[in-house]
Enzyme design. Structure first.
Site, short mmCIF file in Angstrom:
data_model
loop_
_atom_site.label_atom_id
_atom_site.label_comp_id
_atom_site.label_asym_id
_atom_site.label_seq_id
_atom_site.Cartn_x
_atom_site.Cartn_y
_atom_site.Cartn_z
N CYS A 223 78.71 49.49 88.62
CA CYS A 223 78.22 49.03 87.31
C CYS A 223 78.87 49.78 86.15
O CYS A 223 79.23 49.18 85.15
CB CYS A 223 76.70 49.11 87.25
SG CYS A 223 76.02 50.79 87.30
N CYS B 197 69.95 46.36 90.76
CA CYS B 197 70.48 47.10 91.90
C CYS B 197 69.41 47.95 92.55
O CYS B 197 69.42 48.16 93.76
CB CYS B 197 71.61 48.01 91.47
SG CYS B 197 72.77 47.23 90.36
N HIS C 122 72.07 54.20 95.65
CA HIS C 122 72.06 54.00 94.20
C HIS C 122 73.23 54.75 93.54
O HIS C 122 73.74 54.32 92.51
CB HIS C 122 70.72 54.46 93.63
CG HIS C 122 70.34 53.73 92.38
ND1 HIS C 122 70.51 52.37 92.22
CD2 HIS C 122 69.82 54.16 91.20
CE1 HIS C 122 70.12 52.00 91.01
NE2 HIS C 122 69.70 53.07 90.37
N GLU D 130 71.88 57.70 81.17
CA GLU D 130 71.57 57.26 82.52
C GLU D 130 72.70 57.60 83.50
O GLU D 130 72.45 57.83 84.68
CB GLU D 130 71.33 55.74 82.50
CG GLU D 130 70.85 55.18 83.82
CD GLU D 130 71.14 53.69 83.90
OE1 GLU D 130 70.77 52.97 82.96
OE2 GLU D 130 71.75 53.26 84.89
N CYS E 71 73.02 47.74 81.51
CA CYS E 71 72.39 47.82 82.82
C CYS E 71 71.74 46.48 83.15
O CYS E 71 70.91 45.98 82.39
CB CYS E 71 71.35 48.93 82.83
SG CYS E 71 70.45 49.05 84.38
N TYR F 27 76.48 53.13 91.06
CA TYR F 27 77.10 53.59 89.82
C TYR F 27 78.62 53.49 89.86
O TYR F 27 79.27 53.51 88.81
CB TYR F 27 76.66 55.03 89.51
CG TYR F 27 75.29 55.07 88.89
CD1 TYR F 27 74.15 55.06 89.67
CD2 TYR F 27 75.13 55.10 87.51
CE1 TYR F 27 72.89 55.08 89.11
CE2 TYR F 27 73.88 55.12 86.94
CZ TYR F 27 72.76 55.11 87.74
OH TYR F 27 71.51 55.12 87.18
N THR G 159 63.86 51.08 84.57
CA THR G 159 64.69 50.24 83.72
C THR G 159 64.32 48.76 83.83
O THR G 159 64.13 48.06 82.84
CB THR G 159 66.17 50.41 84.10
OG1 THR G 159 66.43 51.80 84.20
CG2 THR G 159 67.07 49.80 83.05
N GLU H 58 63.60 50.74 79.06
CA GLU H 58 63.00 51.59 80.08
C GLU H 58 61.51 51.64 79.81
O GLU H 58 61.08 51.61 78.66
CB GLU H 58 63.54 53.02 79.99
CG GLU H 58 65.04 53.12 79.83
CD GLU H 58 65.79 53.36 81.12
OE1 GLU H 58 65.13 53.61 82.15
OE2 GLU H 58 67.03 53.28 81.11
#
Lengths: 482, 482, 482, 482
Positions: free
Chosen positions: C299, C104, C292, C447, C100, C296, C191, C257
């Site tokens: 990423c 974003c 968001h 996640e 990650c 995904y 994160t 995190e």
């Protein structure tokens, strides 16, 4: 009396006078009806297997009621071995017929009614168990086919029986007489009804206090006054009426379903097995359903075997049998099919005796078995379609084979791997079509979802039987949480 | 010339004289044939949408060849917006017809042939591209329906064309004349053929040196001398011949497939677009297939929408619309259906121009799109069956509704939630049956597996386009491995 | 100001004074902390890409606020092309880091707050949009990293904020002053927080009248008085503290995190973007979540690419690269990975402008995209495990490699296909372990399920956005049902 | 001798002198090693159950060799009831330990070697069976733990043993002496090795003529001269070395794996059970694998039960236990878990006696059982993650609980439904993390894929055992195809 042969069975049906409506008209001669005959032949196979040397031992068993040798399809299971034998027998019948052979439902109903009537008598002082034993002893000795009828129309599914606009949408007792009861209602989706001598009627769900009229269980001959049958239609059903028969797919066997109407039917007391004892109704539904969910662990893998075989055969005919991806798909089909069977065997192996003495399957695993049956046949069918190829949906009519113009073209252009007869290839394709998208799909796909209750019914039972509290206890113990 | 209306289109078909064999006899009047009419109505919808105010803008586009306004179904895509518009147009047609509307294949063939002929001319000095532009300009201006024919019978799939016992099992050039070529062979699974004015014939796979006779691409009118059509049969097809029509499920639209035989058909040079240039054949197959795999990301979600709607409607009629598990299944059906659409949109959005100037989709994502189409419709269908209930496989014939004895019983016992008309409920059930196990299942399930090539074909392309070496490179760079 | 380089970024963090607790002690020097460094390097990559020739054009864009060239990670999307570019950029970062890269969430928050403040001002006469534009223009010009914080602890999930025993379990305004507000609460699962300059705080769900204190949105610097960070632990996290680093799997990058506590933090009015307007809160949650969920689709396929590459590489090292079943699994992994990407691209391509002028993705498809992300990485991981082999779970410690007794044994017995260095093979295995069952699995598996909301949240949105009524309308029209 | 208690067992291990390397150094005192102790406790549970009143009957059985009462873990199965009891016993151990209790592999090896040596003697006139009976009688009477070692390193998997650059990559006989043999090689992935008294070594695959040195089976004590153990590392393994232990997840039990090196180890003749009889090697592999695949139908559902329980418990703690979607997921987890168990039970119920007299499971169903085990735990884990929430990947260190600054914050913000202790909640979350992404995932996920052979091995066996020819025969008979 010795077990019947298939021929005896077919003969015995001629005496029945069933009020049947097919395709918009009342039909008297079911025996010769081409829509009906395939399903009768499928049941006949269950009789002939009791005489076939290779299956005789599996299909015959000693009656716990009479001590006589009977056809296992009328047996009250006496052990986990019996429960396993039942599943093996069903798989064999599926192998022979590649369709629903219909006779399980009566066997499953009988085993459920047997134990529930015993417990009902203990709780309520009723006399149902003795009545049922007497009734069933006759079934065994005459080697009868019995339908088990559970599913009511249900109208608005969001409402209880008494809340429906029409209370008959759940079958009910409309009159109680000195000598018996009068019932009204309908039972849907009855597969073996037209080929049965007797019907056992059961309630469709757990009834509650105040719903006594709907908590009723009884048996009547199929040709009892007041009963009418309305034939249901299946995908591609009328191919059974065509010539040549090639396009029908399954050349000898097939299924059917009827809606059964009970228009004020009288049932004598001796044939009544539950009558208002609402506390017994849920148990009866649950047990019958569980036996019947076990059954799907035998019959559907049995059909699956033939479908897998036909799929492997068409791959061979197409010359692709040894391709890696074909092989992988066949293996996956077998894997899924055997997982279904494992469910049927496992719930049998972990069975236990009821208070009445007959054996019941493990309820949790029987529901697990059936829930897989609601899924895997779709995957198996998809892979069969994948391997069989697009011809499944585009192949010419059998009639075009005989035409002097088109016949030669079809034979020329549907030729496949060396040694493959074109018409044989068409037979295999039509058979696969039958199972995945034809009349056979009613049994293999639709009924696999809904027979013995839809997935949601199995999930409810799994939730109840899955002992979530016990599992929470395991976690707490391990983690030392109080 | 302005785009045709549906009525214009139907009229234009009457001039065609197709040699067609249906159900074992040659049939001259296709226009009135009840098996054929539903599929013609489905294509007609693609014309009417160009006049419907709500869809006119989507269905009309400016031709890159002539500058005229044309129906998008004849368009050579000029941008990623065009590619996206194509998919949206297809979903809309699926929404309207709930069946295959057949016209995509010609559009997809044209876009593939357009770029491949351009590249072939560059490589071989041929004149194919100009020929094709001329041909296609006429198609656009006359707003014709064109079938694209690719699938050869293939005989023994383990063997190359020349190794077959009968070399005609792959369509081939049997004679080369001064003024053209003569071809022989057959094309299977042709959905829109009987409703088309023209056919574009393409090779079925990548040909190799030595296989020049099979590397052939051309166009001919559908009523060219030497072509014969043998009608394929579908599940439950003959319900279209029954009265009343309720049981047919989809009351207005439907599909069909024919085997098309080319018995020494002459093709003039001006209509030949590939003739022995084996190095171009694989590319043509790949491009056509990719365009057509994109198409499935539009049409199948379009049918899926109607199926989901019918399923939600039957849940409402049954009184269970608000049950949690019903809601969850509907959401899952939507999720899967939209995942299919996402594939169609994504491969369009990432499209790119070809050397010839028209736009091509992303090849990897087009194959990914189609591979999902080979799977999810089966899951969607299973959930539709689950929600719709067992009546899908057991409901009486429409004919029984009119019978004075059975009609009242059916209306009484198939009554559902308040406000639901029994016959409407039967209509919805018959429609769902049509898609999941009836004539519509040929398009929704079987064709979803095999149309534009079976899963194995998509997997091969994904393996090729997936850049495994590049991915290994990413891992090596991250891990500092040389 | 020009976009920062990675080095600039790392330097800029040194000025921050974050109150951070790691492994039970307060830690002042995050810059040198081996647990933190990998995640900082991952963000630094997002800066360096704006200078790498091969990615410069993708990562730079003209600001709609200032007209300056900015890093796309701070961009307010102005077109569907921008939305697509965002997803492509994310996939590239996943390719580089296999973890990650955290940046974003701020970009997604900004795009949501931008349009919601605009609409809030129109509805309520507030001044939020201007404030946010000013704030965000600074972010763009200083090329800052911004965390977006949404998830409250929520306590008893069956209860509303005001029903909790502790009202702080949802972050809320505890004091309203002339010059600003004071907030208390916590945000979980953050994160990128420790690597950010600024935080945008948003409400965790749609608030209702009476819940005004919880309907709050604002931005503060990460080192604002009253904020504390408690470091979360990850699977195998302490391998980052070991030497040699081989066992850490991902040698350069990683995630982390933190739980972020707001203990009466003052926020000046100029940085408040929502303050009690409950009717805007649900919309803000929904839009941020949808942006968001789109992320995904970029990423995770980016990480998936590296995992697939590593898996193909280990197959090659093991000498089984060309085995049919290995190839099939790699293709399936690619297929699933590209299906995720297709979701990200499709919701972008069908985006639309908001009233405020920036572009929003298609909400339905963004949720469909994410719902697949909650599933497919598990299947991809399972296949990676399958191909990689049992060593994933049993390989000796890197430390044993240097031991004179065990080192030679390991090199002898972990030797694989010719040309494969044993330590390289161990690197690849440790990397795969990292993603499927190590620190990387927190991002790739856990996640993927919960980031941007769990599956149930996506399902609710799909149910809402799926237009079930419209679909029922399609079915009714086709069936002529009123 | 009576069965040992757990305490006896732990004591007996102290006498062993195993040459073990852990984390880069040789370690003499395994007894006190915190990495090793949890796995020893797991085995100890298998002994204590023979004394626990509730399980005594299940865990004790009469030896077929000696007539003494023995622990079932050393039993040679004498009936299908024994086979079923084995699976039930394994599920119980999984329930107790939530990890691999390691002792099955020796039991499975023994049952395979017992029948194969019998058949080898019949074919080759060898004396292996008598030797093995003697050896195993001692195991039973001393209630020893025996490891079964099969998996060779295999080097380049595309090559046969003799084609490898280093022939030792498959364990082999390097010297044959008068009194015994000398072997060299390694066995990977040995779970219970460090906790065992004896090892049974078996070949890793079917050997062919010319590969006699690799066709070797024997038993040696674990502390035999020349054997070295190199400890494998697991995800999050070093949490076992931390204080407090909360973060380890499973507070008492755990697994481990070692690479076992045989550096010219001498095996006396009396302990050799196969030595060059290549025709027996494949059968031995197949049988051991099948017994061990059955085992997974017991142990993994046992672990699954605890995981499901923990997941239900966290849902309760979070206040969402009664949410419909949570309930549905728990039911699905149970369904999948019970499907695994059904496989274990079914292959047992359909077992059959070998020529040597002990019982063997149904080979097809044992492979079907295991193939499901390679899939469903991933789905179960995914649903556990879904229900447990994002804290699984972000929760602070246990150490932060004791810190005066962070402790109160954690207790405040991780509070959940009334009556839930925060630390208990953290315990449950850490346990779930352990199984789905921690040390427990090595057993629950990675080993579920690879233990007893990877999916491809099961698929090969299903292809072989699935009787495709027989299924083709069923289709041909039904369709009257010769």
């Amino acid at each position: 009396m010795a077990p019947k042969t298939g021929k005896d069975y077919i003969a015995s049906l001629k005496k029945l006078n069933l009020k049947t409506h097919i395709q918009g008209k009342e039909t008297s001669d079911l025996a010769e009806h081409p829509l009906v005959a395939p399903s009768r032949r499928a049941i006949a196979a269950t009789f002939d297997c009791a005489y076939d040397e290779s299956t005789r031992d599996l299909f015959r068993v000693r009656s716990s009621l009479t001590g006589d040798e009977i056809n296992r399809f009328t047996h009250l299971h006496q052990s986990t071995d019996d429960l396993i034998a039942k599943v093996r027998m069903q798989r064999h019948c599926g192998n022979l017929t590649a369709c629903c052979f219909q006779r399980c439902v009566g066997m499953d109903a009988a085993n459920a009614v047997f134990s529930v009537t015993y417990e009902c008598d203990a709780a309520h002082g009723t006399d149902y168990h003795r009545r049922f034993r007497d009734f069933w002893a006759r079934v065994q000795s005459d080697d009868l086919v019995v339908d088990g009828a559970m599913t009511d129309p249900k109208g608005d599914r969001g409402k209880r029986p008494s809340e429906q606009r029409d209370p008959d949408l759940y079958l009910r007792v409309v009159d109680r007489r000195q000598d018996g009861i009068v019932v009204r209602g309908a039972k849907l989706h009855q597969t073996g009804m037209l080929n049965s001598h007797e019907i056992i009627v059961m309630p469709t769900m757990a009834m509650r206090p105040g719903e006594e009229p709907w908590a009723v269980c009884f048996a009547v001959p199929t040709d009892t006054e007041g009963i009418r049958y309305i034939y249901g239609r299946q995908t591609s059903d009328t191919r059974k009426l065509e010539q040549p028969l090639l396009d029908v797919g399954n050349p000898r066997f097939g299924g059917q379903e009827v809606m059964t109407v009970f228009d004020d039917v009288f049932v004598p007391n001796e044939r009544v097995f539950l009558n208002g004892e609402v506390d017994q109704s849920g148990k009866l539904v649950e047990r019958f359903a569980a036996y019947h969910r076990q059954s799907y662990g035998g019959c559907k893998p049995g059909v699956g075997d033939v479908l897998i075989g036909a799929t492997a055969l068409i791959a061979r005919m197409n010359g692709v049998e040894s391709a890696g991806h074909i092989r992988e798909k066949l293996i996956e089909m077998i894997h899924l099919n055997e997982t279904l069977y494992a469910g049927g065997i496992a719930c049998s192996a972990l069975g236990h005796p009821t208070a009445a003495g007959n054996y019941e399957i493990d309820l949790l695993l029987a529901n697990v078995c059936k829930l897989n049956v609601t899924r895997f046949p779709y995957e198996i069918a998809r892979m069969a379609v994948d391997i069989a190829g697009g011809l499944l949906g585009t192949m010419p009519y059998a009639k075009d084979l005989d035409d002097p113009v088109t016949g030669p073209y079809i034979r020329k252009y549907l030729a496949a791997a060396e040694g493959t007869d074109v018409v044989d290839r068409m037979r295999v394709l039509r058979f696969i079509e039958n199972i995945v998208a034809g009349a056979g799909a009613v049994a293999y796909l639709i009924e696999s979802v809904h027979g013995a209750g839809p997935p949601a019914a199995q999930r409810i039972m799994i939730g109840r039987q899955g002992d979530i509290e016990g599992k929470i206890g395991l976690a707490k113990r391990l983690l030392d949480i109080s």
